[in-house]
Every structure is written in C-alpha cells, then in structure tokens.
Design a protein around this motif. Structure first.
Motif, PDB file in Angstrom:
ATOM      1  N   SER A  40       0.981  -1.397   0.097  1.00 29.10           N
ATOM      2  CA  SER A  40      -0.218   0.031  -0.100  1.00 29.10           C
ATOM      3  C   SER A  40       1.027   1.377   0.142  1.00 29.10           C
ATOM      4  O   SER A  40       1.923   1.131   0.606  1.00 29.10           O
ATOM      5  CB  SER A  40      -0.888   0.052   1.273  1.00 29.10           C
ATOM      6  N   GLY A  66      -2.072   8.122  -4.442  1.00 29.73           N
ATOM      7  CA  GLY A  66      -2.202   6.711  -3.985  1.00 29.73           C
ATOM      8  C   GLY A  66      -2.840   6.006  -4.943  1.00 29.73           C
ATOM      9  O   GLY A  66      -2.293   4.882  -4.985  1.00 29.73           O
ATOM     10  N   LYS A  67      -3.937   6.284  -5.509  1.00 30.51           N
ATOM     11  CA  LYS A  67      -4.478   5.538  -6.114  1.00 30.51           C
ATOM     12  C   LYS A  67      -3.836   5.201  -7.668  1.00 30.51           C
ATOM     13  O   LYS A  67      -3.665   4.202  -8.161  1.00 30.51           O
ATOM     14  CB  LYS A  67      -5.824   6.207  -6.930  1.00 30.51           C
ATOM     15  N   GLY A  87      -1.634  11.104  -0.616  1.00 29.59           N
ATOM     16  CA  GLY A  87      -2.899  11.580  -1.202  1.00 29.59           C
ATOM     17  C   GLY A  87      -3.583  10.548  -1.793  1.00 29.59           C
ATOM     18  O   GLY A  87      -3.251   9.813  -2.326  1.00 29.59           O
ATOM     19  N   ALA A  88      -5.000  10.972  -2.000  1.00 22.71           N
ATOM     20  CA  ALA A  88      -5.947  10.054  -2.647  1.00 22.71           C
ATOM     21  C   ALA A  88      -5.537   9.638  -4.007  1.00 22.71           C
ATOM     22  O   ALA A  88      -5.414   8.577  -4.435  1.00 22.71           O
ATOM     23  CB  ALA A  88      -7.361  10.759  -2.415  1.00 22.71           C
ATOM     24  N   LYS A  96       0.568   6.697   3.491  1.00 18.21           N
ATOM     25  CA  LYS A  96      -0.738   7.570   3.757  1.00 18.21           C
ATOM     26  C   LYS A  96      -0.580   8.903   3.568  1.00 18.21           C
ATOM     27  O   LYS A  96      -1.613   9.788   3.193  1.00 18.21           O
ATOM     28  CB  LYS A  96      -1.124   7.235   5.047  1.00 18.21           C
TER      29      LYS A  96
END
Length: 414
Positions: free
Chosen positions: A234, A244-245, A240-241, A237
């Motif tokens: 993963s 991260g995606k 960022g969204a 954190k």
C-alpha cells in the motif's frame, strides 16, 4: 570550493511567477545568475512539475543546463576559481571544449564546407531504408528522443560534448546503459552514413563514449512470497488520494504483466476489451526485434481477471485507458513515473536489485526455467519466435497444454 544548482528564487515575483536562477556559492558567499525563465511556486517541486504550462521545453532545458553547470563547476574547482571568477565563467555558458567546438565549427564555415541538417538527413536515411524494405524502428525511436533533447542541428555539431549531454539527458530519464547504447549506435550509423557521402568529415566523436550494450547489473530474482508482498503493498498515507490511487494502479499493472506470462508494459497498454474476452488474453506482441509481431494467446488467470475488474476502464476502448497510448509523449511520462513507483516500492520492501518495467519478463522466464517448463511452451507464452533451424518445423502448441504450463509456473513455490 564552488557549488551551484538551479532553483526557484521565491524572494521576488512578477506576472510570470518567480524567476528560475542559477545559485552559486563558495567561501561563505553566494551569487544568483538569471536564466530568463519563470515559474509559479505551485509548479515547482525541486524542479518544474508537469503542471507548468511550458513543462516539456523547460524540463528538457533544465536537465541540459544542470549537466552543463556541473561541467563548469568541475572546471572552476580544478583551476581554483574564486566565486567571482566562477560566476563570470558560468555566465559565459562556455567551457574549453565548447570553445574548441565553436572554433572548429567556424573554421568549417570559413572553408565553405556544407552544413547538413541532422533531421533532414535522418529522414532521408529512413526513407531509403523503407524503399529497401528494411526496418526503421530503431531510427524512428532514436529520432523521437533526439527531438526531445534538442532542436535541429548540423550533423557536424555531433561532438563529444553533444554526445555526453545526450547521455546525461537519457540517464536522467531512467534509461540504462543498454538503452543509451541503442540510441548512440543508431546516431553513429547516421553520422557514418553522412561521412561516407562526404557530407561531413569524420571527427570520430563516439570513441569511448558508447556504454556496453549488455547490462552488468544483476537481474532481479523474485520469490512467490515477494510477489505476495507486492500484491499487499500500500502507498504511504501521505501520498494523497489521487497519487495513492495512481501508485496502486501501477503496482497492479506490474502484477498483471506477470500473471499473463511476463509481458511488456507497451503490450498491456494496447490491450482492448476484445483482447481479453472468453477467459483469454490475445494480442500481437509489439516489442519484437526487427519489428516482426508474434501472436500471444494465453489463459486469463483469476489473479489477472481480478485486476481487470478492479482497475479496468469499461467505458473506454482500451482495458487500461489510464495508460496513455504508446508512441505519445504522455506514454513516456507514464512509463517514467511507473518506473519510479516500482523503484520506491522496491526500496520499502527491500527488493534488490530494484524492479523495473522489464522485470516481469525476467521473473516469469526464471520461474518457468526453475519449474522445468518446456522451452517451446515458455517461448509461446511469452511471444518469442524461435530462430533455430529445428524450430522452423514446430507449429503452435495447443492452448490446453501451454495453459497448464502457465498455471503451473505461477502456482508452484519457486
């Protein structure tokens, strides 16, 4: 000792943004040299970001100027220049080698030697190869990289300094020795063609500057437990969204390359929904030497289908439309960030050497060999066309057989 770098000077701001300057320091003092370029602070993060409206030109210029700056700083330190002397030297944007090359160019002009455009002559060579039914793949790919590096120049301007600059540009993009070798050998072919036609005098600029074609770096050897760790990886954190995606998608694509038999990113990028129907993945493999495509028709394992379900783009023609089409500038950007994501993940998972976009081919081929898979079956899975004489009599192996091999390779503990 004099040091320097290119930075964004946030002390002042105009309509175009903050000025981009060359920062020079030494002996407790510092100086700034204007470059004539500007950037908003939000478009700068240790260098210009892709959001900058002039990103393509400016990022290339910065890479070249940083290379030139390092050469100039080395020269200043070798000759004991003071800060003031170094600033004056760097403002001139020249080095002894540059001055020699400029004088040689001027001498050629005075002698009346013709100036031949590199791009024009390159296109002439490409056209001649097409008429002779010869592949132009290497020439097309190399010319696209030269255009990213520089504007058109006379062929006679291909000097050791120019070659070193091109090498630095490619290395900064993550290109390894084999890739740099590929480009420089192609450039040398065009250069020698011009010399044979008496368009230029051969100055032998490539001597000692072309790296070895075979990488001496150790190939990555991944275990099945490593593959599981990658699947469970993963992003931070703090990414960022959106970022991260994007990282999750890149890691998923890497796994997908392995699950379908160890195939290249360029082939995954080109997959359409028609290519992944009926529980199979079928396509013509593109990255083949001499440009000869080979049919690939493999079983679509549940792991690969799961990635399609989670990351596929059903409203688009291509399965993974977030990967830009091959042959575009956007694809090169994506491939670069894809490589960076693999490198960062490798560091966090302590996988050495770091994974690369080509690693899935090596990984699957190694696992196939370790599992005792028949070489003919492995070559068919990976889209290789056997060249040996005896293989010419070998037809395609039935899908049911190679499907079992692919499943066995990925299921066994290696």
């Amino acid at each position: 000792m004099v040091q320097g770098k290119i930075l964004l000077d946030t002390r002042s701001k105009g309509k175009k943004g903050h000025p981009i300057k060359i920062y020079i320091s030494g002996n407790g003092s510092k100086k700034y040299i204007s470059t004539g370029y500007f950037s908003m602070q939000e478009h700068w993060r240790d260098g210009v970001t892709r959001k900058h409206p002039n990103y393509s030109h400016l990022s290339t210029w910065i890479k070249r100027r940083e290379f030139e700056l390092q050469q100039q700083l080395n020269y200043c330190n070798e000759h004991g220049y003071t800060l003031r002397e170094a600033v004056q030297y760097i403002k001139g944007k020249s080095s002894p080698q540059d001055e020699i090359e400029m004088l040689e160019k001027r001498l050629r002009e005075l002698r009346g030697q013709p100036t031949v455009s590199l791009f024009d002559f390159w296109q002439q060579i490409t056209h001649e190869r097409k008429l002779a039914s010869k592949s132009t793949r290497a020439f097309d790919q190399t010319l696209s990289q030269i255009r990213k590096f520089t504007d058109d120049i006379p062929i006679s301007d291909i000097t050791p300094g120019w070659i070193e600059g091109f090498k630095a540009f490619k290395y900064s993009e993550g290109c390894g020795d084999p890739g740099v070798h590929f480009y420089l050998v192609t450039i040398r072919t065009v250069y020698y063609a011009a010399a044979r036609r008496k368009l230029i005098e051969d100055q032998k600029p490539f001597n000692g500057l072309i790296p070895q074609s075979v990488s001496r770096k150790k190939k990555v050897r991944l275990s099945k437990s490593d593959l599981l760790r990658i699947a469970n990886y993963s992003p931070s954190k703090y990414a960022g969204a959106a970022r991260g995606k994007a990282i999750e998608q890149r890691i998923a694509i890497f796994l997908f390359q392995i699950y379908i038999g160890g195939h290249d990113l360029v082939d995954v990028a080109g997959l359409t929904w028609d290519d992944v129907s009926g529980g199979r993945v079928s396509f013509m493999r593109k990255k083949i030497k001499r440009g000869v495509p080979v049919q690939v028709d493999n079983i679509l394992l549940p792991q690969a289908q799961d990635i399609i379900n989670r990351h596929g783009t059903p409203k688009a023609k291509r399965v993974f439309s977030f990967i830009p089409p091959h042959g575009t500038e956007q694809y090169e950007y994506y491939r670069r960030y894809y490589w960076k994501a693999l490198k960062q993940m490798s560091e966090k998972l302590e996988i050495t050497p770091p994974l690369k976009t080509k690693s899935p081919r090596y990984i699957f081929r190694t696992w196939a060999g370790d599992s005792g898979a028949n070489i003919i079956h492995t070559m068919q899975i990976q889209g290789h066309k056997p060249k040996e004489e005896t293989f010419k009599y070998q037809g395609r192996v039935p899908n049911r057989i190679v499907d079992q091999v692919l499943q066995q390779v990925l299921q066994e503990d290696v």
